[in-house]
Design an enzyme around this catalytic site. Sequence first.
Site, PDB file in Angstrom:
ATOM      1  N   GLU A   1      33.509 -19.538  42.843  1.00  0.00           N
ATOM      2  CA  GLU A   1      33.378 -20.981  42.564  1.00  0.00           C
ATOM      3  C   GLU A   1      34.698 -21.730  42.385  1.00  0.00           C
ATOM      4  O   GLU A   1      34.871 -22.459  41.417  1.00  0.00           O
ATOM      5  CB  GLU A   1      32.493 -21.182  41.328  1.00  0.00           C
TER       6      GLU A   1
ATOM      7  N   GLU B   1      22.866 -14.031  44.558  1.00  0.00           N
ATOM      8  CA  GLU B   1      22.281 -14.841  43.476  1.00  0.00           C
ATOM      9  C   GLU B   1      21.078 -15.652  43.930  1.00  0.00           C
ATOM     10  O   GLU B   1      20.960 -16.842  43.631  1.00  0.00           O
ATOM     11  CB  GLU B   1      23.353 -15.756  42.876  1.00  0.00           C
TER      12      GLU B   1
END
Length: 375
Positions: A161, A266
Amino acid sequence: MKALQFLTISGVFLTLTISCVQTEKMEKMTLRTAYADDFYIGAALGWGQILAEDSVESSLIKNEFSSLSPENAMKWMYVHPKPDTFNFEYTDKIVAMANRNDQFMIGHTLIWHNQTPEWVFKDGNDALIDSSALFGRMKHHINTIMGRYQGRIGGYDVVNEALNDDGTFRESMFYQIGGVDFIYKAFEYAAQADPEAELYYNDYSMNRAEKCDGAVRLAEALKSRGLRIDGIGMQGHWGLDRPTLEEIETSILKIRNAGLKVMITELDITVLPNPRNVEGADLSASFENNAEANPYKVGLPDSVQEALAQRYADLFKLFHKHRETITRVTFWGVHDGQSWKNNWPARGRTDYPLLFDRSLAPKPAYQAVLGVVGK
Ligand code: XIL
């Protein structure tokens, strides 16, 4: 006559044997076996699952999944809480479990702005450190972890991220101190620490064109510096209708065309209302839980259960179509009760995002996923 009797008896025996084998085969069909020729099917494990507290759940994890990730245990704040303290208790356990079960082990995650202690960025006087001190700490962190698990962890989310949704760099502490070099350094140290492990960049909202382009640009910048990156993980924190299959496919192709492997990491599909239109998985995004935001407290209506199954079928059809490119699809959790979606983006809700329900029973979505490959 005797011969005929023998033939009939052995015929019955043969039929019985065949049907037993078939039943056994049907009983053994799992996510892991159904997709064995296509890509790994992974799951993130929470603390109790890593401790193997529940034996039924432990066998389900072993039978259904061919890859494991720690949901939290390898994040900096847990694995390396103080400058000279590493806590490998949980990581040792999940790595041993994956190795025992012949599951591809993922190191999630080495460098991330969340769940990283403040001391990483500060000196003894509480002042920010400079970039060379930060890189030194990153190197120590990466070397210690990857050195310990060399040959036992197959791939790492080296950086998690680091991009904004428009593809620019996130102004994290890592970036503020180290600039974009913090990413190059992370990949450089990781490749040195374990030359055999695969190295990934992982992010959410990768279906967004600008963000995906940013990740591909980053991978190209790494390569042009002679650094190795093997793949890009698209976190799949998605909803029933968004993102569209077309958006997801476009990003899969962009990443593939850049010569990289794609992982759907995820994965979870929320069925709950999203009054704030929160997309992706930015931990700082949140809203108030109220009755309207939490409509399925006592159970999921059949119609929503069906919509979820259909959504999973559509997604897995797409993943299967791109099985040459996609190397792994990892669910962010094993069963609904454990999912972080019950607490994000609003706390204390009852969500149903995974393939197993709160009592570990497979849901219609599970059958739908098997159905994609005709199992
Ligand atoms: C989440 C965990 O599931 C939660 O238990 C924790 O409180 C916060 O982090 N992107 C990631 C994951 O890369 O590590 C995050 O996991 C979800 C968003």
